[in-house]
Design a protein around this motif. Structure first.
Motif, PDB file in Angstrom:
ATOM      1  N   LEU A 130       0.827  -1.202   0.000  1.00 29.22           N
ATOM      2  CA  LEU A 130       0.000   0.000   0.000  1.00 29.22           C
ATOM      3  C   LEU A 130       0.865   1.256   0.000  1.00 29.22           C
ATOM      4  O   LEU A 130       0.597   2.213  -0.739  1.00 29.22           O
ATOM      5  CB  LEU A 130      -0.932   0.005   1.209  1.00 29.22           C
ATOM      6  N   ARG A 134       0.863   4.102  -2.819  1.00 28.60           N
ATOM      7  CA  ARG A 134       0.539   5.477  -2.432  1.00 28.60           C
ATOM      8  C   ARG A 134       1.648   6.428  -2.896  1.00 28.60           C
ATOM      9  O   ARG A 134       1.385   7.564  -3.303  1.00 28.60           O
ATOM     10  CB  ARG A 134       0.346   5.584  -0.931  1.00 28.60           C
ATOM     11  N   LEU A 168      -9.390   7.321   1.436  1.00 29.86           N
ATOM     12  CA  LEU A 168     -10.595   6.494   1.397  1.00 29.86           C
ATOM     13  C   LEU A 168     -10.604   5.540   2.580  1.00 29.86           C
ATOM     14  O   LEU A 168      -9.602   4.880   2.873  1.00 29.86           O
ATOM     15  CB  LEU A 168     -10.650   5.711   0.087  1.00 29.86           C
ATOM     16  N   ASP A 169     -11.737   5.457   3.258  1.00 29.64           N
ATOM     17  CA  ASP A 169     -11.945   4.521   4.359  1.00 29.64           C
ATOM     18  C   ASP A 169     -13.299   3.878   4.122  1.00 29.64           C
ATOM     19  O   ASP A 169     -14.340   4.518   4.275  1.00 29.64           O
ATOM     20  CB  ASP A 169     -11.923   5.254   5.700  1.00 29.64           C
ATOM     21  N   GLU A 170     -13.299   2.619   3.732  1.00 31.64           N
ATOM     22  CA  GLU A 170     -14.532   1.941   3.311  1.00 31.64           C
ATOM     23  C   GLU A 170     -14.677   0.615   4.031  1.00 31.64           C
ATOM     24  O   GLU A 170     -13.958  -0.340   3.767  1.00 31.64           O
ATOM     25  CB  GLU A 170     -14.477   1.708   1.805  1.00 31.64           C
ATOM     26  N   TRP A 173     -11.556  -0.944   5.339  1.00 34.51           N
ATOM     27  CA  TRP A 173     -10.459  -0.922   4.367  1.00 34.51           C
ATOM     28  C   TRP A 173     -10.017   0.531   4.215  1.00 34.51           C
ATOM     29  O   TRP A 173     -10.844   1.408   3.974  1.00 34.51           O
ATOM     30  CB  TRP A 173     -10.908  -1.461   3.015  1.00 34.51           C
ATOM     31  N   THR A 174      -8.733   0.793   4.328  1.00 38.03           N
ATOM     32  CA  THR A 174      -8.235   2.161   4.230  1.00 38.03           C
ATOM     33  C   THR A 174      -7.202   2.273   3.117  1.00 38.03           C
ATOM     34  O   THR A 174      -6.479   1.320   2.819  1.00 38.03           O
ATOM     35  CB  THR A 174      -7.609   2.620   5.554  1.00 38.03           C
ATOM     36  N   GLY A 175      -7.137   3.448   2.528  1.00 37.73           N
ATOM     37  CA  GLY A 175      -6.184   3.692   1.451  1.00 37.73           C
ATOM     38  C   GLY A 175      -6.532   4.980   0.743  1.00 37.73           C
ATOM     39  O   GLY A 175      -6.718   6.016   1.379  1.00 37.73           O
ATOM     40  N   VAL A 197      -9.089   2.690  -7.165  1.00 39.01           N
ATOM     41  CA  VAL A 197      -9.161   2.539  -5.706  1.00 39.01           C
ATOM     42  C   VAL A 197      -8.066   1.581  -5.245  1.00 39.01           C
ATOM     43  O   VAL A 197      -7.915   0.482  -5.790  1.00 39.01           O
ATOM     44  CB  VAL A 197     -10.539   1.999  -5.284  1.00 39.01           C
ATOM     45  N   VAL A 199      -7.032   0.061  -1.585  1.00 44.81           N
ATOM     46  CA  VAL A 199      -7.349  -0.007  -0.159  1.00 44.81           C
ATOM     47  C   VAL A 199      -6.825  -1.307   0.441  1.00 44.81           C
ATOM     48  O   VAL A 199      -6.673  -2.314  -0.249  1.00 44.81           O
ATOM     49  CB  VAL A 199      -8.874   0.103   0.093  1.00 44.81           C
ATOM     50  N   GLN A 200      -6.587  -1.266   1.747  1.00 45.69           N
ATOM     51  CA  GLN A 200      -6.009  -2.421   2.442  1.00 45.69           C
ATOM     52  C   GLN A 200      -6.768  -2.729   3.709  1.00 45.69           C
ATOM     53  O   GLN A 200      -7.255  -1.842   4.405  1.00 45.69           O
ATOM     54  CB  GLN A 200      -4.552  -2.132   2.807  1.00 45.69           C
ATOM     55  N   THR A 201      -6.864  -4.016   4.012  1.00 46.24           N
ATOM     56  CA  THR A 201      -7.246  -4.469   5.339  1.00 46.24           C
ATOM     57  C   THR A 201      -6.444  -5.728   5.622  1.00 46.24           C
ATOM     58  O   THR A 201      -6.235  -6.556   4.724  1.00 46.24           O
ATOM     59  CB  THR A 201      -8.759  -4.754   5.450  1.00 46.24           C
TER      60      THR A 201
END
Length: 240
Positions: A130, A134, A168-170, A173-175, A197, A199-201
């Motif tokens: 990530l 980024r 983004l925070d979904e 999952w954030t990124g 998009v 995103v990582q978790t």
């Protein structure tokens, strides 16, 4: 996704009056469940490649005109993050790649959805992936101009493209998401809107790119923002 040169070329070359077919409504929307501070899924541990393979959307779930692309993508390369003529980043090392690309290239529209899950053996591997992606996004130019290209396998008019990077925070999952808006020259009116998009978790990084191409329309495609959020949100909720 978004956005492959071949898809953009086909979209730009279509006759005037093209209208983009709307995505079929997905029954599931993004959830905003709590997760641990370290990104691990509470009570479950690491996420497997099998889980991610089952979470990625299939063509029949998106719409009747969607299908898997005829051409296979390079398994070692991701989609373009910054757009324009920038080189797409290579897949960050150490993870297993699970991919499910989809396209809708009928006469009434052109859309692409590229879904890639990078599954690592631990959270630190996903953290590094990530961070690297980024870094690529942080280096994107906010605006660029690209001259027309016409070759044996690509025919695309000149265009300008704006690029915006947003956090983004979904659903735990954030990124970040990179929103790109492409506008073609006046002689070939049209737009291409792309959301990439990342995103990582826990031990997984999800790279999702939705692209929507239009001719004879100078504004962002109707429902574009809602569609990419719904597509990503559905995958995120399936993982839990």
């Amino acid at each position: 996704m978004f956005a492959t040169p071949r898809a953009a070329a086909r979209a730009a070359a279509r006759a005037a009056g093209i209208a983009v077919t709307a995505l079929c409504a997905l029954a599931v929307t993004a959830a905003c469940s709590d997760s641990g501070d370290d990104g691990e899924q509470p009570g479950r541990g690491l996420i497997t490649a099998t889980t991610m393979r089952g979470a990625l959307l299939q063509a029949s779930e998106v719409g009747p005109t969607w299908k898997a692309p005829e051409e296979s993508a390079d398994p070692n390369q991701l989609m373009s993050i910054c757009g324009g003529t920038t080189t797409p980043p290579t897949v960050p090392p150490g993870g297993q790649v699970v991919a499910a690309p989809l396209v809708d290239e009928g006469e009434k529209g052109a859309q692409t959805l590229e879904q890639i899950a990078l599954v690592y053996g631990n959270k630190s591997g996903a953290d590094a992936a990530l961070a690297g992606l980024r870094g690529v996004a942080d280096g994107c130019r906010k605006s660029l101009s690209v001259p027309a290209v016409k070759t044996s396998d690509r025919n695309e008019p000149a265009y300008t493209e704006t690029v915006e990077v947003q956090p983004l925070d979904e659903g735990g999952w954030t990124g970040f998401v990179v929103i790109r808006h492409k506008k073609y020259e006046a002689g070939h009116p049209g737009t291409a809107d792309t959301a990439v998009v990342v995103v990582q978790t826990s031990n997984v990084v999800l790279v999702d790119a939705y692209a929507l191409y239009q001719l004879d329309n100078a504004s962002t495609g109707p429902g574009f923002d809602q569609d990419w959020k719904k597509l990503v949100g559905t995958v995120v909720q399936r993982v839990g």
